[in-house]
Design an enzyme around this catalytic site. Sequence first.
Site, short mmCIF file in Angstrom:
data_model
loop_
_atom_site.label_atom_id
_atom_site.label_comp_id
_atom_site.label_asym_id
_atom_site.label_seq_id
_atom_site.Cartn_x
_atom_site.Cartn_y
_atom_site.Cartn_z
N GLY A 189 -1.18 11.74 -4.72
CA GLY A 189 -1.10 10.49 -3.93
C GLY A 189 -1.76 9.45 -4.66
O GLY A 189 -2.86 9.61 -5.02
N SER A 190 -1.10 8.34 -4.65
CA SER A 190 -1.55 7.22 -5.43
C SER A 190 -0.73 6.02 -5.38
O SER A 190 0.06 5.76 -4.63
CB SER A 190 -1.94 7.67 -6.79
N ARG A 191 -0.90 4.91 -6.30
CA ARG A 191 -0.25 3.81 -6.40
C ARG A 191 0.07 3.22 -7.86
O ARG A 191 -0.89 3.49 -8.59
CB ARG A 191 -0.99 2.73 -5.38
#
Length: 232
Positions: A189-191
């Site tokens: 999970g990240s950006r």
Amino acid sequence: MSIVNSVRAQIPPIHREGYPFIGIFALVTLILFWIWAPLGWIGTVLTIWCILFFRDPVRVTPVRDGLVVSPADGRVSMVVDVIPPPALGLGDQPLPRVSIFMSVFNVHVNRSPVPGRVERIIYSPGKFINAELDKASEDNERNSLVISTTHGNIGVVQIAGLIARRIVSFVREGQPLVAGERFGLIRFGSRLDVYLPAGTKPLVSEGQTSLAGETILADLTQPDLGRTYRAD
């Protein structure tokens, strides 16, 4: 045999970074089955999720001078003009930024948005707040790449999220890249933030789904007067 080959063609390959984690999940699942069968089935579901998390499907990248493709799978969470982080060395004037949020169900292998050369790599330790928040660009752990191209420098920032605890880089400074080439991975999970040259008009909208190496974010050679979008 043709049926077997057809099934195999539908199963995406797994990135090598995932093998240790898949092995751990599988081992824990066996232990859980030994303790109590229902726990084992929960472990089985989590092991399948881990396998899917590290999938690394083949992508077909459009190749033309000036195209900027998405570096990540996920949802376009922000399209704004902001001052880039000083560490990137892209100046102190607002630049177009496209942010792509990756949930724990997205492919997390990151791909180069443009052909060019890795000018700089800057790792910055930080927090692990929700990657969808705008302040995550400055507060969270992140790994930044500056890629030099014939149309100027592009900034690409991997940002760890609420669950992510490890940013993995596959490249080094001075290394040439082609568009769509794998350059890193963020676990769980990240950006991704992409900083475009001044005056560039992004060709995506907030809320749009992007595919790494395939979705076109911008065209640096053909100024676009703007687009409208419809949500069905």
